[in-house]
Design an enzyme around this catalytic site. Sequence first.
Site, PDB file in Angstrom:
ATOM      1  N   ASN A 135      35.255  79.850 -14.045  1.00  0.00           N
ATOM      2  CA  ASN A 135      34.972  80.458 -15.344  1.00  0.00           C
ATOM      3  C   ASN A 135      35.094  79.433 -16.622  1.00  0.00           C
ATOM      4  O   ASN A 135      34.356  79.721 -17.626  1.00  0.00           O
ATOM      5  CB  ASN A 135      36.360  81.352 -15.636  1.00  0.00           C
ATOM      6  CG  ASN A 135      36.349  81.828 -16.947  1.00  0.00           C
ATOM      7  OD1 ASN A 135      35.615  82.782 -17.400  1.00  0.00           O
ATOM      8  ND2 ASN A 135      37.352  81.278 -17.634  1.00  0.00           N
TER       9      ASN A 135
ATOM     10  N   TYR B 233      23.534  74.498 -23.105  1.00  0.00           N
ATOM     11  CA  TYR B 233      24.342  75.931 -22.472  1.00  0.00           C
ATOM     12  C   TYR B 233      23.380  76.587 -21.457  1.00  0.00           C
ATOM     13  O   TYR B 233      23.742  77.110 -20.419  1.00  0.00           O
ATOM     14  CB  TYR B 233      25.069  76.803 -23.704  1.00  0.00           C
ATOM     15  CG  TYR B 233      25.762  77.876 -23.008  1.00  0.00           C
ATOM     16  CD1 TYR B 233      26.953  77.539 -22.839  1.00  0.00           C
ATOM     17  CD2 TYR B 233      25.349  79.029 -23.033  1.00  0.00           C
ATOM     18  CE1 TYR B 233      28.069  78.864 -22.594  1.00  0.00           C
ATOM     19  CE2 TYR B 233      26.134  80.264 -22.639  1.00  0.00           C
ATOM     20  CZ  TYR B 233      27.334  80.038 -22.467  1.00  0.00           C
ATOM     21  OH  TYR B 233      28.287  81.298 -22.252  1.00  0.00           O
TER      22      TYR B 233
ATOM     23  N   LYS C 198      23.730  77.483 -17.756  1.00  0.00           N
ATOM     24  CA  LYS C 198      23.911  78.696 -16.911  1.00  0.00           C
ATOM     25  C   LYS C 198      22.526  79.244 -15.952  1.00  0.00           C
ATOM     26  O   LYS C 198      22.747  80.047 -14.885  1.00  0.00           O
ATOM     27  CB  LYS C 198      23.805  79.900 -18.106  1.00  0.00           C
ATOM     28  CG  LYS C 198      25.264  79.709 -18.875  1.00  0.00           C
ATOM     29  CD  LYS C 198      26.527  79.740 -18.295  1.00  0.00           C
ATOM     30  CE  LYS C 198      27.676  79.922 -18.966  1.00  0.00           C
ATOM     31  NZ  LYS C 198      28.881  79.804 -18.494  1.00  0.00           N
TER      32      LYS C 198
HETATM   33  P1  NAD Z   1      36.986  80.505 -24.187  1.00  0.00           P
HETATM   34  O1  NAD Z   1      36.765  79.453 -24.927  1.00  0.00           O
HETATM   35  O2  NAD Z   1      37.862  81.394 -24.462  1.00  0.00           O
HETATM   36  O3  NAD Z   1      37.370  80.017 -22.904  1.00  0.00           O
HETATM   37  C1  NAD Z   1      36.970  78.819 -22.126  1.00  0.00           C
HETATM   38  C2  NAD Z   1      37.805  78.515 -21.076  1.00  0.00           C
HETATM   39  O4  NAD Z   1      37.295  77.099 -20.534  1.00  0.00           O
HETATM   40  C3  NAD Z   1      39.137  77.966 -21.877  1.00  0.00           C
HETATM   41  O5  NAD Z   1      40.105  78.302 -21.123  1.00  0.00           O
HETATM   42  C4  NAD Z   1      39.018  76.465 -21.619  1.00  0.00           C
HETATM   43  O6  NAD Z   1      40.318  75.661 -21.783  1.00  0.00           O
HETATM   44  C5  NAD Z   1      38.274  76.233 -20.603  1.00  0.00           C
HETATM   45  N1  NAD Z   1      37.867  74.906 -20.736  1.00  0.00           N
HETATM   46  C6  NAD Z   1      37.019  74.108 -21.293  1.00  0.00           C
HETATM   47  N2  NAD Z   1      36.666  72.782 -20.924  1.00  0.00           N
HETATM   48  C7  NAD Z   1      37.401  72.740 -19.697  1.00  0.00           C
HETATM   49  C8  NAD Z   1      37.162  71.547 -18.743  1.00  0.00           C
HETATM   50  N3  NAD Z   1      36.858  70.583 -18.775  1.00  0.00           N
HETATM   51  N4  NAD Z   1      38.351  71.974 -17.766  1.00  0.00           N
HETATM   52  C9  NAD Z   1      38.721  73.281 -17.666  1.00  0.00           C
HETATM   53  N5  NAD Z   1      38.735  74.312 -18.143  1.00  0.00           N
HETATM   54  C10 NAD Z   1      37.973  73.824 -19.477  1.00  0.00           C
HETATM   55  O7  NAD Z   1      35.562  81.305 -23.908  1.00  0.00           O
HETATM   56  P2  NAD Z   1      35.269  82.611 -22.843  1.00  0.00           P
HETATM   57  O8  NAD Z   1      34.426  83.423 -23.687  1.00  0.00           O
HETATM   58  O9  NAD Z   1      36.481  83.250 -22.468  1.00  0.00           O
HETATM   59  O10 NAD Z   1      34.498  81.805 -21.758  1.00  0.00           O
HETATM   60  C11 NAD Z   1      34.525  81.936 -20.311  1.00  0.00           C
HETATM   61  C12 NAD Z   1      33.461  81.776 -19.740  1.00  0.00           C
HETATM   62  O11 NAD Z   1      32.520  83.007 -19.832  1.00  0.00           O
HETATM   63  C13 NAD Z   1      32.564  80.588 -19.989  1.00  0.00           C
HETATM   64  O12 NAD Z   1      32.089  80.076 -18.826  1.00  0.00           O
HETATM   65  C14 NAD Z   1      31.539  81.251 -20.910  1.00  0.00           C
HETATM   66  O13 NAD Z   1      30.348  80.531 -20.711  1.00  0.00           O
HETATM   67  C15 NAD Z   1      31.273  82.345 -20.184  1.00  0.00           C
HETATM   68  N6  NAD Z   1      30.622  83.449 -21.124  1.00  0.00           N
HETATM   69  C16 NAD Z   1      31.242  83.938 -22.162  1.00  0.00           C
HETATM   70  C17 NAD Z   1      30.519  85.009 -22.881  1.00  0.00           C
HETATM   71  C18 NAD Z   1      31.042  85.502 -24.177  1.00  0.00           C
HETATM   72  O14 NAD Z   1      30.720  86.307 -25.019  1.00  0.00           O
HETATM   73  N7  NAD Z   1      32.304  85.245 -24.559  1.00  0.00           N
HETATM   74  C19 NAD Z   1      29.447  85.384 -22.623  1.00  0.00           C
HETATM   75  C20 NAD Z   1      28.736  84.703 -21.343  1.00  0.00           C
HETATM   76  C21 NAD Z   1      29.393  84.072 -20.537  1.00  0.00           C
END
Ligand code: NAD
Length: 270
Positions: A95, A168, A172
Amino acid sequence: MSSQEQRLAHHVAIVTGASSGIGIAVAEALGLAGAAVIVNYHSQDKPAQELVDRLEKAGGRARAVKADVSKEEDVLRLFDAATDAFGRVDLLVANSGVQKDAGIAEMTLADWNTVIDINLTGQFLCAREAVRRFRAQDKAKRPARSAGSIIAMSSVHEVIPWAGHINYASAKGGIRMLTRSLAQEVAADGIRVNAIAPGAIRTPINKEAWETEAALEKLLTLIPYGRIGEPEDVARAAVWLASDEADYVTGTTLFVDGGMTLYPEFRDNG
Ligand code: NAD
Protein backbone atom coordinates in the site's frame (compact mmCIF):
# COMPACT_ATOMS: atom_id res chain seq x y z
CA MET A 1 -17.90 -13.40 15.95
CA SER A 2 -19.54 -15.17 12.98
CA SER A 3 -17.42 -17.01 10.43
CA GLN A 4 -18.33 -14.25 7.95
CA GLU A 5 -16.79 -11.64 10.28
CA GLN A 6 -13.73 -13.85 10.84
CA ARG A 7 -13.20 -14.69 7.20
CA LEU A 8 -9.44 -14.14 7.48
CA ALA A 9 -8.97 -16.33 10.55
CA HIS A 10 -5.48 -17.95 10.72
CA HIS A 11 -4.21 -15.71 7.90
CA VAL A 12 -1.03 -13.69 8.36
CA ALA A 13 -1.05 -10.35 6.54
CA ILE A 14 1.60 -7.72 5.86
CA VAL A 15 0.29 -4.22 5.14
CA THR A 16 2.88 -1.68 4.03
CA GLY A 17 2.47 2.00 4.85
CA ALA A 18 0.00 1.12 7.59
CA SER A 19 0.74 4.15 9.77
CA SER A 20 -1.56 6.52 7.87
CA GLY A 21 -4.66 6.85 5.72
CA ILE A 22 -5.73 3.85 3.67
CA GLY A 23 -3.05 1.58 5.15
CA ILE A 24 -4.35 2.03 8.71
CA ALA A 25 -7.92 1.27 7.64
CA VAL A 26 -6.90 -1.79 5.62
CA ALA A 27 -4.68 -3.22 8.36
CA GLU A 28 -7.40 -2.64 10.95
CA ALA A 29 -10.10 -4.28 8.82
CA LEU A 30 -7.91 -7.31 8.06
CA GLY A 31 -7.14 -7.65 11.77
CA LEU A 32 -10.80 -7.41 12.74
CA ALA A 33 -11.55 -10.06 10.09
CA GLY A 34 -9.24 -12.41 12.01
CA ALA A 35 -5.82 -11.97 10.36
CA ALA A 36 -2.61 -11.53 12.34
CA VAL A 37 -1.20 -8.29 10.95
CA ILE A 38 2.27 -6.90 10.41
CA VAL A 39 1.75 -3.15 10.51
CA ASN A 40 4.59 -1.71 8.44
CA TYR A 41 5.58 1.90 8.94
CA HIS A 42 8.32 4.05 7.50
CA SER A 43 8.64 7.04 9.82
CA GLN A 44 5.49 7.30 11.97
CA ASP A 45 5.90 4.71 14.73
CA LYS A 46 3.18 6.20 17.00
CA PRO A 47 0.10 5.58 14.80
CA ALA A 48 1.47 2.15 13.88
CA GLN A 49 1.88 1.17 17.55
CA GLU A 50 -1.55 2.63 18.40
CA LEU A 51 -3.09 0.44 15.70
CA VAL A 52 -1.31 -2.62 17.09
CA ASP A 53 -2.65 -1.77 20.57
CA ARG A 54 -6.22 -1.37 19.21
CA LEU A 55 -6.06 -4.71 17.41
CA GLU A 56 -4.65 -6.51 20.44
CA LYS A 57 -7.36 -4.97 22.65
CA ALA A 58 -9.94 -6.35 20.22
CA GLY A 59 -8.46 -9.83 20.70
CA GLY A 60 -6.30 -9.81 17.57
CA ARG A 61 -2.59 -10.27 16.90
CA ALA A 62 -0.41 -7.54 15.40
CA ARG A 63 3.17 -6.18 15.34
CA ALA A 64 4.54 -2.85 14.13
CA VAL A 65 7.64 -3.20 11.94
CA LYS A 66 9.71 -0.34 10.56
CA ALA A 67 10.88 -0.79 6.96
CA ASP A 68 11.47 1.26 3.84
CA VAL A 69 9.76 -0.64 1.00
CA SER A 70 12.19 0.76 -1.56
CA LYS A 71 15.14 -0.99 0.17
CA GLU A 72 15.70 -4.66 -0.56
CA GLU A 73 17.22 -5.48 2.84
CA ASP A 74 14.34 -3.75 4.66
CA VAL A 75 11.75 -5.74 2.69
CA LEU A 76 13.48 -9.03 3.55
CA ARG A 77 13.51 -7.98 7.22
CA LEU A 78 9.82 -7.11 7.04
CA PHE A 79 8.91 -10.59 5.81
CA ASP A 80 11.26 -12.20 8.35
CA ALA A 81 9.45 -10.26 11.07
CA ALA A 82 6.16 -11.80 9.90
CA THR A 83 7.47 -15.36 9.95
CA ASP A 84 9.27 -14.79 13.28
CA ALA A 85 6.13 -13.40 14.91
CA PHE A 86 3.39 -15.47 13.30
CA GLY A 87 5.08 -18.37 11.50
CA ARG A 88 3.99 -17.66 7.92
CA VAL A 89 2.71 -15.06 5.43
CA ASP A 90 -0.54 -15.44 3.49
CA LEU A 91 -1.39 -11.96 2.35
CA LEU A 92 0.52 -8.89 1.20
CA VAL A 93 -1.18 -5.52 0.82
CA ALA A 94 1.48 -3.37 -0.85
CA ASN A 95 0.00 0.00 0.00
CA SER A 96 2.91 2.41 0.55
CA GLY A 97 2.96 5.38 -1.76
CA VAL A 98 4.06 9.01 -2.02
CA GLN A 99 3.54 11.97 -4.31
CA LYS A 100 6.21 14.48 -5.39
CA ASP A 101 4.30 16.68 -7.79
CA ALA A 102 5.75 19.04 -10.41
CA GLY A 103 5.36 19.89 -14.07
CA ILE A 104 7.81 18.03 -16.29
CA ALA A 105 10.19 20.99 -16.70
CA GLU A 106 10.44 21.47 -12.94
CA MET A 107 10.46 17.82 -11.90
CA THR A 108 13.86 16.88 -10.51
CA LEU A 109 15.40 13.49 -11.13
CA ALA A 110 15.25 12.98 -7.36
CA ASP A 111 11.44 13.57 -7.38
CA TRP A 112 11.07 11.12 -10.26
CA ASN A 113 13.28 8.48 -8.63
CA THR A 114 11.72 8.76 -5.17
CA VAL A 115 8.22 8.12 -6.49
CA ILE A 116 9.27 5.28 -8.80
CA ASP A 117 11.43 3.72 -6.05
CA ILE A 118 8.67 3.69 -3.43
CA ASN A 119 5.50 3.35 -5.55
CA LEU A 120 6.74 0.87 -8.17
CA THR A 121 10.05 -0.72 -7.16
CA GLY A 122 8.69 -1.08 -3.62
CA GLN A 123 5.75 -3.04 -5.07
CA PHE A 124 8.17 -5.27 -6.99
CA LEU A 125 10.37 -5.96 -3.95
CA CYS A 126 7.39 -6.79 -1.70
CA ALA A 127 5.62 -8.91 -4.33
CA ARG A 128 8.81 -10.85 -5.13
CA GLU A 129 9.38 -11.69 -1.49
CA ALA A 130 5.72 -12.63 -1.01
CA VAL A 131 5.87 -15.06 -3.96
CA ARG A 132 9.08 -16.64 -2.63
CA ARG A 133 7.50 -17.19 0.80
CA PHE A 134 4.14 -18.39 -0.58
CA ARG A 135 5.89 -20.97 -2.77
CA ALA A 136 8.02 -22.27 0.12
CA GLN A 137 5.19 -22.71 2.64
CA ASP A 138 3.65 -26.05 3.56
CA LYS A 139 0.51 -26.47 1.42
CA ALA A 140 -1.25 -28.48 4.12
CA LYS A 141 -1.12 -25.52 6.52
CA ARG A 142 -2.82 -22.99 4.21
CA PRO A 143 -5.63 -21.03 5.84
CA ALA A 144 -7.09 -20.13 2.42
CA ARG A 145 -7.89 -21.89 -0.82
CA SER A 146 -5.07 -19.98 -2.53
CA ALA A 147 -1.39 -20.43 -1.73
CA GLY A 148 -1.21 -16.71 -1.02
CA SER A 149 -2.64 -13.43 -2.18
CA ILE A 150 -1.13 -10.10 -3.16
CA ILE A 151 -3.06 -6.84 -3.32
CA ALA A 152 -1.25 -3.89 -4.87
CA MET A 153 -2.57 -0.44 -3.97
CA SER A 154 -2.84 1.23 -7.33
CA SER A 155 -4.93 4.30 -8.21
CA VAL A 156 -7.41 5.52 -10.78
CA HIS A 157 -4.22 7.01 -12.27
CA GLU A 158 -3.28 3.56 -13.53
CA VAL A 159 -5.68 4.56 -16.34
CA ILE A 160 -6.39 8.31 -15.98
CA PRO A 161 -3.48 10.43 -17.26
CA TRP A 162 -2.44 13.10 -14.71
CA ALA A 163 -0.62 16.24 -15.84
CA GLY A 164 1.80 17.55 -13.24
CA HIS A 165 2.12 14.10 -11.69
CA ILE A 166 3.90 12.03 -14.35
CA ASN A 167 6.08 10.21 -11.83
CA TYR A 168 3.01 9.10 -9.84
CA ALA A 169 0.89 8.19 -12.88
CA SER A 170 3.82 6.31 -14.45
CA ALA A 171 4.29 4.28 -11.27
CA LYS A 172 0.58 3.46 -11.05
CA GLY A 173 0.46 2.55 -14.75
CA GLY A 174 3.40 0.27 -14.01
CA ILE A 175 1.50 -1.35 -11.15
CA ARG A 176 -1.31 -2.19 -13.58
CA MET A 177 1.02 -4.30 -15.75
CA LEU A 178 3.00 -5.62 -12.78
CA THR A 179 -0.25 -6.94 -11.33
CA ARG A 180 -1.47 -8.51 -14.55
CA SER A 181 1.90 -9.97 -15.62
CA LEU A 182 2.65 -11.36 -12.17
CA ALA A 183 -0.85 -12.81 -11.85
CA GLN A 184 -0.29 -14.64 -15.13
CA GLU A 185 3.14 -15.86 -13.97
CA VAL A 186 2.13 -17.25 -10.57
CA ALA A 187 -1.47 -18.43 -11.09
CA ALA A 188 -0.24 -22.00 -11.59
CA ASP A 189 1.33 -21.80 -8.10
CA GLY A 190 -2.13 -21.06 -6.72
CA ILE A 191 -1.15 -17.45 -5.96
CA ARG A 192 -3.63 -14.63 -6.61
CA VAL A 193 -2.46 -11.12 -7.55
CA ASN A 194 -4.85 -8.19 -7.78
CA ALA A 195 -4.86 -4.43 -7.42
CA ILE A 196 -7.23 -1.94 -5.85
CA ALA A 197 -7.53 1.42 -7.58
CA PRO A 198 -8.92 4.00 -5.18
CA GLY A 199 -10.38 7.24 -6.50
CA ALA A 200 -10.32 10.28 -4.22
CA ILE A 201 -10.06 9.02 -0.66
CA ARG A 202 -9.87 11.39 2.32
CA THR A 203 -6.28 10.92 3.58
CA PRO A 204 -3.20 13.10 4.20
CA ILE A 205 -1.78 12.38 0.70
CA ASN A 206 -4.43 14.55 -1.05
CA LYS A 207 -5.37 16.93 1.78
CA GLU A 208 -5.32 20.03 -0.43
CA ALA A 209 -8.01 18.43 -2.63
CA TRP A 210 -10.59 18.20 0.21
CA GLU A 211 -9.61 20.40 3.16
CA THR A 212 -11.41 23.56 1.97
CA GLU A 213 -15.03 23.71 0.84
CA ALA A 214 -14.03 25.16 -2.54
CA ALA A 215 -11.49 22.40 -3.18
CA LEU A 216 -13.97 19.70 -2.17
CA GLU A 217 -16.67 21.15 -4.43
CA LYS A 218 -14.25 21.07 -7.38
CA LEU A 219 -13.22 17.51 -6.53
CA LEU A 220 -16.85 16.36 -6.39
CA THR A 221 -17.36 17.36 -10.04
CA LEU A 222 -15.06 14.41 -10.83
CA ILE A 223 -17.01 11.90 -8.71
CA PRO A 224 -20.39 10.77 -10.14
CA TYR A 225 -21.36 9.09 -6.86
CA GLY A 226 -21.26 12.51 -5.19
CA ARG A 227 -19.03 11.96 -2.18
CA ILE A 228 -15.37 11.66 -1.38
CA GLY A 229 -14.23 8.14 -0.46
CA GLU A 230 -13.20 7.16 3.05
CA PRO A 231 -10.30 4.80 3.86
CA GLU A 232 -12.88 2.27 5.11
CA ASP A 233 -14.38 2.06 1.59
CA VAL A 234 -11.03 0.71 0.41
CA ALA A 235 -10.57 -1.46 3.50
CA ARG A 236 -13.85 -3.34 2.93
CA ALA A 237 -12.82 -4.05 -0.67
CA ALA A 238 -9.44 -5.32 0.52
CA VAL A 239 -11.00 -7.75 3.02
CA TRP A 240 -13.23 -9.19 0.32
CA LEU A 241 -10.41 -9.44 -2.24
CA ALA A 242 -8.18 -11.13 0.34
CA SER A 243 -10.81 -13.67 1.34
CA ASP A 244 -11.87 -16.97 -0.19
CA GLU A 245 -15.00 -15.21 -1.45
CA ALA A 246 -12.71 -13.76 -4.14
CA ASP A 247 -10.84 -17.02 -4.72
CA TYR A 248 -11.48 -17.01 -8.48
CA VAL A 249 -10.39 -13.39 -8.87
CA THR A 250 -6.85 -12.80 -10.10
CA GLY A 251 -5.09 -10.35 -12.39
CA THR A 252 -7.71 -7.68 -12.03
CA THR A 253 -7.96 -4.16 -10.68
CA LEU A 254 -10.93 -3.40 -8.46
CA PHE A 255 -11.81 0.30 -8.87
CA VAL A 256 -13.11 1.83 -5.62
CA ASP A 257 -13.70 5.30 -6.98
CA GLY A 258 -17.36 6.38 -6.86
CA GLY A 259 -17.30 6.30 -10.66
CA MET A 260 -14.30 8.60 -11.17
CA THR A 261 -13.14 6.46 -14.10
CA LEU A 262 -16.54 6.76 -15.84
CA TYR A 263 -15.64 9.96 -17.75
CA PRO A 264 -18.04 12.13 -15.67
CA GLU A 265 -17.55 15.10 -18.01
CA PHE A 266 -19.56 13.14 -20.62
CA ARG A 267 -22.65 12.98 -18.39
CA ASP A 268 -24.36 15.88 -20.15
CA ASN A 269 -22.80 15.34 -23.55
CA GLY A 270 -25.03 12.62 -24.98
P1 NAD B 1 -0.84 8.46 3.12
O1 NAD B 1 0.14 9.51 2.81
O2 NAD B 1 -1.82 8.68 4.25
O3 NAD B 1 -0.12 7.05 3.36
C1 NAD B 1 1.01 6.64 2.65
C2 NAD B 1 1.75 5.62 3.47
O4 NAD B 1 2.91 5.19 2.75
C3 NAD B 1 2.21 6.18 4.82
O5 NAD B 1 1.94 5.24 5.84
C4 NAD B 1 3.72 6.31 4.62
O6 NAD B 1 4.46 6.19 5.81
C5 NAD B 1 4.00 5.14 3.68
N1 NAD B 1 5.30 5.25 3.04
C6 NAD B 1 5.82 6.30 2.38
N2 NAD B 1 7.07 6.02 1.99
C7 NAD B 1 7.36 4.76 2.41
C8 NAD B 1 8.48 3.90 2.31
N3 NAD B 1 9.60 4.30 1.69
N4 NAD B 1 8.42 2.67 2.88
C9 NAD B 1 7.30 2.27 3.52
N5 NAD B 1 6.20 3.03 3.64
C10 NAD B 1 6.23 4.27 3.08
O7 NAD B 1 -1.66 8.23 1.78
P2 NAD B 1 -2.84 7.21 1.41
O8 NAD B 1 -3.84 8.00 0.68
O9 NAD B 1 -3.26 6.41 2.58
O10 NAD B 1 -2.09 6.30 0.34
C11 NAD B 1 -1.98 4.90 0.44
C12 NAD B 1 -1.88 4.33 -0.98
O11 NAD B 1 -3.11 4.57 -1.66
C13 NAD B 1 -0.78 4.94 -1.84
O12 NAD B 1 -0.17 3.95 -2.62
C14 NAD B 1 -1.55 5.92 -2.71
O13 NAD B 1 -0.90 6.16 -3.94
C15 NAD B 1 -2.83 5.14 -2.91
N6 NAD B 1 -3.95 5.98 -3.35
C16 NAD B 1 -4.49 6.94 -2.53
C17 NAD B 1 -5.56 7.69 -3.00
C18 NAD B 1 -6.22 8.76 -2.16
O14 NAD B 1 -7.10 9.46 -2.69
N7 NAD B 1 -5.88 8.94 -0.90
C19 NAD B 1 -6.06 7.49 -4.28
C20 NAD B 1 -5.48 6.49 -5.08
C21 NAD B 1 -4.43 5.75 -4.59
